[in-house]
Structure formats: C-alpha cells, structure tokens
Design an enzyme around this catalytic site. Structure first.
Site, mmCIF file in Angstrom:
data_model
loop_
_atom_site.group_PDB
_atom_site.id
_atom_site.type_symbol
_atom_site.label_atom_id
_atom_site.label_comp_id
_atom_site.label_asym_id
_atom_site.label_seq_id
_atom_site.Cartn_x
_atom_site.Cartn_y
_atom_site.Cartn_z
ATOM 1 N N THR A 6 4.929 -9.037 52.704
ATOM 2 C CA THR A 6 3.953 -9.335 53.765
ATOM 3 C C THR A 6 3.084 -8.131 54.072
ATOM 4 O OG1 THR A 6 5.167 -11.128 54.835
ATOM 5 C CG2 THR A 6 3.756 -9.791 56.244
ATOM 6 N N ALA A 59 -0.512 -9.443 61.155
ATOM 7 C CA ALA A 59 0.636 -10.101 60.520
ATOM 8 C C ALA A 59 1.504 -9.081 59.805
ATOM 9 C CB ALA A 59 0.151 -11.159 59.528
ATOM 10 N N THR A 84 0.495 1.721 62.189
ATOM 11 C CA THR A 84 1.501 2.269 63.097
ATOM 12 C C THR A 84 1.632 3.783 62.935
ATOM 13 O OG1 THR A 84 3.895 2.336 63.455
ATOM 14 C CG2 THR A 84 3.187 1.584 61.312
ATOM 15 N N ASP A 85 2.069 4.446 63.997
ATOM 16 C CA ASP A 85 2.332 5.895 63.890
ATOM 17 C C ASP A 85 3.498 6.190 62.944
ATOM 18 O OD1 ASP A 85 4.383 4.948 65.525
ATOM 19 O OD2 ASP A 85 4.099 6.442 67.106
ATOM 20 N N GLU A 86 4.309 5.158 62.634
ATOM 21 C CA GLU A 86 5.488 5.403 61.784
ATOM 22 C C GLU A 86 5.106 5.813 60.367
ATOM 23 O OE1 GLU A 86 8.841 2.888 61.978
ATOM 24 O OE2 GLU A 86 8.623 2.522 64.117
ATOM 25 N N THR A 102 7.156 -16.846 61.491
ATOM 26 C CA THR A 102 8.488 -16.343 61.139
ATOM 27 C C THR A 102 9.319 -16.341 62.424
ATOM 28 O OG1 THR A 102 7.977 -14.052 61.686
ATOM 29 C CG2 THR A 102 7.409 -14.795 59.441
ATOM 30 N N PRO A 148 23.019 -1.520 73.564
ATOM 31 C CA PRO A 148 23.354 -0.720 72.378
ATOM 32 C C PRO A 148 22.387 0.435 72.152
ATOM 33 C CG PRO A 148 22.277 -2.762 71.737
ATOM 34 C CD PRO A 148 22.325 -2.773 73.235
ATOM 35 N N LYS A 182 3.893 -0.354 55.391
ATOM 36 C CA LYS A 182 2.668 -0.220 56.201
ATOM 37 C C LYS A 182 1.790 0.899 55.633
ATOM 38 C CE LYS A 182 1.782 -2.030 59.708
ATOM 39 N NZ LYS A 182 1.040 -3.305 60.016
ATOM 40 N N TYR A 221 9.991 -0.466 56.228
ATOM 41 C CA TYR A 221 8.881 -0.964 57.066
ATOM 42 C C TYR A 221 7.701 0.000 57.012
ATOM 43 C CZ TYR A 221 6.072 -1.393 61.313
ATOM 44 O OH TYR A 221 5.014 -1.468 62.199
ATOM 45 N N ASN A 235 4.699 -0.125 71.313
ATOM 46 C CA ASN A 235 4.190 -1.007 72.376
ATOM 47 C C ASN A 235 5.332 -1.617 73.173
ATOM 48 O OD1 ASN A 235 1.091 -2.518 71.420
ATOM 49 N ND2 ASN A 235 1.930 -0.658 70.562
HETATM 50 P P1 NAD Z 1 5.721 -9.252 65.731
HETATM 51 O O1 NAD Z 1 6.869 -9.130 64.795
HETATM 52 O O2 NAD Z 1 5.964 -9.566 67.159
HETATM 53 O O3 NAD Z 1 4.698 -10.349 65.184
HETATM 54 C C1 NAD Z 1 4.365 -10.455 63.833
HETATM 55 C C2 NAD Z 1 3.663 -11.798 63.636
HETATM 56 O O4 NAD Z 1 3.275 -11.885 62.266
HETATM 57 C C3 NAD Z 1 4.559 -13.001 63.918
HETATM 58 O O5 NAD Z 1 3.857 -13.960 64.681
HETATM 59 C C4 NAD Z 1 4.879 -13.543 62.539
HETATM 60 O O6 NAD Z 1 5.113 -14.946 62.523
HETATM 61 C C5 NAD Z 1 3.623 -13.169 61.775
HETATM 62 N N1 NAD Z 1 3.845 -13.049 60.331
HETATM 63 C C6 NAD Z 1 4.850 -12.399 59.694
HETATM 64 N N2 NAD Z 1 4.710 -12.509 58.361
HETATM 65 C C7 NAD Z 1 3.576 -13.230 58.150
HETATM 66 C C8 NAD Z 1 2.894 -13.655 56.986
HETATM 67 N N3 NAD Z 1 3.340 -13.364 55.764
HETATM 68 N N4 NAD Z 1 1.754 -14.386 57.131
HETATM 69 C C9 NAD Z 1 1.288 -14.695 58.369
HETATM 70 N N5 NAD Z 1 1.910 -14.320 59.500
HETATM 71 C C10 NAD Z 1 3.030 -13.594 59.404
HETATM 72 O O7 NAD Z 1 4.930 -7.874 65.564
HETATM 73 P P2 NAD Z 1 4.140 -7.015 66.644
HETATM 74 O O8 NAD Z 1 5.076 -6.117 67.326
HETATM 75 O O9 NAD Z 1 3.269 -7.914 67.435
HETATM 76 O O10 NAD Z 1 3.241 -6.121 65.677
HETATM 77 C C11 NAD Z 1 1.975 -6.594 65.229
HETATM 78 C C12 NAD Z 1 1.355 -5.550 64.317
HETATM 79 O O11 NAD Z 1 1.209 -4.320 65.004
HETATM 80 C C13 NAD Z 1 2.184 -5.249 63.071
HETATM 81 O O12 NAD Z 1 1.304 -5.097 61.995
HETATM 82 C C14 NAD Z 1 2.869 -3.931 63.385
HETATM 83 O O13 NAD Z 1 3.097 -3.198 62.212
HETATM 84 C C15 NAD Z 1 1.820 -3.264 64.265
HETATM 85 N N6 NAD Z 1 2.338 -2.320 65.265
HETATM 86 C C16 NAD Z 1 3.338 -2.694 66.109
HETATM 87 C C17 NAD Z 1 3.776 -1.800 67.083
HETATM 88 C C18 NAD Z 1 4.874 -2.178 68.062
HETATM 89 O O14 NAD Z 1 5.329 -1.309 68.808
HETATM 90 N N7 NAD Z 1 5.309 -3.426 68.121
HETATM 91 C C19 NAD Z 1 3.188 -0.535 67.182
HETATM 92 C C20 NAD Z 1 2.177 -0.186 66.280
HETATM 93 C C21 NAD Z 1 1.747 -1.092 65.336
HETATM 94 O O1 DAU Z 2 6.086 3.404 66.523
HETATM 95 C C1 DAU Z 2 5.547 2.132 66.347
HETATM 96 C C2 DAU Z 2 6.622 1.174 65.893
HETATM 97 O O2 DAU Z 2 7.425 0.890 67.020
HETATM 98 C C3 DAU Z 2 6.052 -0.108 65.310
HETATM 99 O O3 DAU Z 2 5.346 0.185 64.144
HETATM 100 C C4 DAU Z 2 7.171 -1.114 64.998
HETATM 101 O O4 DAU Z 2 6.608 -2.341 64.575
HETATM 102 C C5 DAU Z 2 7.969 -1.335 66.259
HETATM 103 O O5 DAU Z 2 9.060 -2.191 65.990
HETATM 104 C C6 DAU Z 2 8.476 -0.013 66.823
HETATM 105 O O6 DAU Z 2 9.472 0.566 65.939
HETATM 106 P P1 DAU Z 2 10.794 1.285 66.496
HETATM 107 O O7 DAU Z 2 11.804 1.308 65.440
HETATM 108 O O8 DAU Z 2 10.442 2.587 67.150
HETATM 109 O O9 DAU Z 2 11.158 0.233 67.680
HETATM 110 P P2 DAU Z 2 12.523 -0.361 68.202
HETATM 111 O O10 DAU Z 2 12.228 -1.097 69.466
HETATM 112 O O11 DAU Z 2 13.270 -1.091 67.138
HETATM 113 O O12 DAU Z 2 13.363 0.929 68.553
HETATM 114 C C7 DAU Z 2 12.896 1.890 69.492
HETATM 115 C C8 DAU Z 2 13.916 3.013 69.536
HETATM 116 O O13 DAU Z 2 15.129 2.489 70.114
HETATM 117 C C9 DAU Z 2 14.312 3.539 68.178
HETATM 118 O O14 DAU Z 2 14.563 4.938 68.287
HETATM 119 C C10 DAU Z 2 15.598 2.812 67.842
HETATM 120 C C11 DAU Z 2 16.238 2.636 69.214
HETATM 121 N N1 DAU Z 2 17.080 1.446 69.376
HETATM 122 C C12 DAU Z 2 16.572 0.231 69.036
HETATM 123 C C13 DAU Z 2 17.319 -0.928 69.163
HETATM 124 C C14 DAU Z 2 16.752 -2.271 68.771
HETATM 125 C C15 DAU Z 2 18.364 1.558 69.897
HETATM 126 O O15 DAU Z 2 18.828 2.667 70.228
HETATM 127 N N2 DAU Z 2 19.102 0.423 70.034
HETATM 128 C C16 DAU Z 2 18.659 -0.809 69.669
HETATM 129 O O16 DAU Z 2 19.411 -1.806 69.788
#
Ligand code: NAD
Ligand code: DAU
Length: 354
Positions: free
Chosen positions: A101, A83, A140-142, A37, A220, A169, A165, A195
C-alpha cells in the site's frame, strides 16, 4: 483546487481533513477513495455523507484501472494521498502489506496523475502539466529515523527509516521526489509528527490509553516508556496540508510539528490517568517494540517562514478536547471494540489487556 481526490479518507487524519476541507475551502467535488481496511470507518464521515460535493468510492489505491477510471470521471486537479498502513506495530507483523500500500500504491497514484495531468502525455520529455494541478504525499517524520537526546529533524535530514512502516513511507517519498525531478511532476511531501484527536483508531497510543483507562484496563507501556514523540493535534495538521496545497512550491518537502515541548510516553500516560482520575496501578510495562525509535522532534521553521503556518492548539487544550470527544463518543469506540479489535489486542498484548 476544484476537484479533489482524497485517498484513505475514512481513516483518522483523512476523515478530519475531509471535514475541514468541506467546511473551510471552496471546492466543487471531493472523492474519497478508501479500501476500508480495519482502520477505515465510514462512521467517521457520517456528517459529511449528504454533502452533494462529497462522494465515497470503495477501492484500493493499488488498483490502477480503478484509479484511472476515477481520473477520467472526475478530472481531479488535486490529489492528497493519506491511504496507508499507518501502524508501526502492524507493519512489523506484516511488512508486505505495508510495502504494497504505502510504496506501490503511491506509485500507482503518481503514474495515473502524471498521465492525466500532462499537457502532452505521449511526449515522454514534456514537463508541461495542466494549470493548477498538485499531488500531495502525506508522509511522516518517521522517515528520518530516530534522534538521540538532542537535535531536530529538518527537511534536509537524511532519510534513515527503521521500521517496515517508515521504510515503506520513505520509499514512497523517494518516488515522489523522483517523479518531480525526472518528469517535472508537480508534487509536495509533508512530513508530520504524531497526530492525536477525534476519530483516531484506538490501537494508537493516546486513544488506547484513554479507552483503557476509562474501562479500568491496564495501560501497556513499551519498555521504559521514555521514548519521546512530538504530538500535534490533527486539526493543526489538516490546516498545514491546506497551506501547502495553496502555496507550497512544487517539489518541496515541508515538515509539520506540534511545538508541544518534549514529552515522554510515560508523561502522557500519567497525564491521562490524572485527567480521568484513575490510579497509576493501571500502568504495566511490557516488552519493547523491536527497533523502537527513541526520540522524534520536528523543526517546522520552513513551513512557518514560507507559508505562515504554525500550530494553534496547545497540548493541554488538545488532550482535554480529545478526552472529552472519546467520552462523548463511547458508542463509536464500542462498535470498534466489538469487531476484530479484540483479536488484535489479544495477539498484541496477551489476554490480560482484552
Ligand atoms: P489510518 O490508519 O487511520 O487510516 C488509513 C486509511 O487508509 C484507512 O481509512 C484505510 O482504510 C485506508 N487504506 C489503507 N490501505 C489502503 C489502500 N490500499 N487503498 C485505499 N485505502 C487504504 O491512518 P492515519 O493515522 O489517518 O494516517 C493517514 C496518513 O498520514 C498515512 O499516510 C500516515 O502515514 C500519515 N501520517 C500519520 C501520522 C499519525 O500520527 N497518525 C503522522 C504523520 C503522518
Ligand atoms: O511520528 C508519526 C507517526 O506516528 C506516524 O507516521 C504513524 O502513522 C503513527 O502511527 C505514529 O507512530 P508511532 O509508532 O509513534 O505511534 P503509536 O501511537 O503506535 O506509538 C506512540 C508511542 O507510544 C511509541 O513510542 C510507542 C508507544 N506505545 C504505543 C502503543 C500502541 C506504547 O508504549 N504502548 C502501546 O501500546
């Protein structure tokens, strides 16, 4: 683990995990199934592509036929499901894509793994699985919802998701739990906090701030910017997942957090501006995210006590390394910026940020 299916491995955490496993663990085969994606990027794994143990498959986790074919071909003993449609803001615009997904895709993987791992798949009452198989759902903690000014999320905290979202999850987590209790399916769930680190798509807060500040573009901030997140370096998350794969008790949930103290989004913004030597005049406050969770804080006592994992990278060190990484990999960022990213930013923030 000998033969591992990693889904979503071309994304941020998945690609860091694959690199970690190929370097640190003894495995025969690692298959990365990813739909590529907007968030999936094979450049994230360019240095792993020639490893004979690694194989990329372009496909969707909702494609049952494909998933089953991969189980037949590679006889996986381990599945790690990254994914997802992982961005809260995009799930607000397109809840259906997130649900498909995150919830249905997870169920497709569970069903395929159950079928291939059961010793006697024709017996619906049998709870016997092949030796050593394990399914790990990266959650996720969310899913716990939002905290007030005090308290922390524990594994026993009731699920109370607020965004499409996090609801999708949570649905996946409930299905994983149901497969364990109903079928004896050997699964774990990990619930990690926010992360940051290398290869994070620059629409998430920290890489967005670094990239915009470097280019003297506005930063922003949603609403008052006093929301709190529990930041963890992606490498600490990857180590925690490996600890659960090795020694986690089947059916258990493990929280993973960064131990980095409480930081508001505004504090993060100021810190990044200071590190890059950029002026505070770049900050702009914009309309808040609908249903924006105010505060997250993780209690990771369980994984620390039972599996001896704890985070090793302090926020100061991690953010320094991350800023360095984005500065040294400007070509990676620029290639993303040249794609649909501009359109996303224009729709999300208006033309002033593009
Ligand atoms: P990301 O958005 O960077 O990557 C998601 C990946 O999944 C992409 O490579 C995308 O192409 C693939 N994907 C999406 N839909 C798909 C489908 N239907 N089939 C196969 N592949 C598909 O996400 P991330 O930040 O690396 O997060 C990875 C996992 O960890 C997620 O499950 C997310 O919920 C979880 N998570 C993320 C965070 C965070 O802070 N980013 C924290 C806690 C948990
Ligand atoms: O807590 C774990 C989650 O953290 C994961 O499950 C999600 O996959 C990951 O995307 C992340 O979610 P958040 O919504 O917390 O992350 P994001 O980086 O989008 O935003 C972090 C904080 O910053 C949130 O309070 C929203 C704020 N924010 C975000 C963006 C993109 C802003 O203030 N401005 C912005 O432009």
């Amino acid at each position: 683990m000998r033969s591992v299916l990693v889904t979503g491995g071309a994304g941020f955490i998945g690609s860091n995990f694959i690199r970690h496993v190929l370097c640190e663990e003894t495995i025969d085969r690692l298959v990365n199934l990813d739909a590529l994606t907007y968030a999936g990027n094979l450049e994230n794994l360019a240095d792993c592509a020639d490893d004979s143990r690694y194989c990329f498959v372009h496909g969707n986790i909702c494609d049952r036929e494909l998933v089953e074919k991969l189980f037949v071909e590679y006889a996986f003993d381990t599945v790690v499901n990254f994914a997802a449609e992982s961005h809260v803001d995009r799930s607000i615009t397109s809840p259906e894509i997130a649900f498909t997904t995150n919830a249905l895709g997870t169920q497709t993987l569970l069903e395929a793994a159950k079928r291939f791992w059961k010793v006697d798949p024709s017996n619906k009452f049998s709870r016997d699985y092949r030796e050593g198989v394990r399914f790990l759902q990266v959650s996720t903690d969310e899913v716990y919802g939002a905290l007030g000014s005090t308290g922390t999320f524990r594994e026993t905290t009731p699920l109370s998701p607020n965004s499409p979202y996090s609801a999708s999850k949570a649905a996946a987590d409930l299905m994983v739990g149901a497969y364990h209790r109903t079928f004896g399916f050997p699964a774990n769930i990990t619930r990690c906090s926010n992360n940051y680190g290398p290869y994070q798509f620059p629409e998430k807060l920290i890489p967005l701030l670094i990239c915009n500040a470097q280019n003297n573009k506005p930063l922003p901030v949603y609403g008052d910017g006093l929301q709190v997140r529990d930041w963890i370096h992606v490498q600490d998350h990857c180590r925690a997942i490996c600890a659960v794969l090795k020694n986690g008790q089947p059916g258990e949930v493990y929280n993973i957090g960064g131990d980095n103290g409480e930081r508001t989004n505004l504090e993060i913004v100021h810190l990044i501006l200071r590190k890059l030597g950029k002026p505070e005049s770049l900050i702009i406050h914009i309309k808040d995210r609908p249903g924006h969770d105010r505060r997250y804080a993780i209690d990771h006592t369980k994984i620390t006590r039972e599996l001896h994992w704890k985070p090793q990278i302090s926020f100061e060190e991690g953010i320094y390394r991350t800023i360095q990484w984005y500065m040294e990999n400007s070509a990676w960022v620029e290639r993303i910026m040249m794609g649909d990213y501009q359109i996303y930013c224009a729709e999300m923030y208006g033309s002033e940020i593009v």
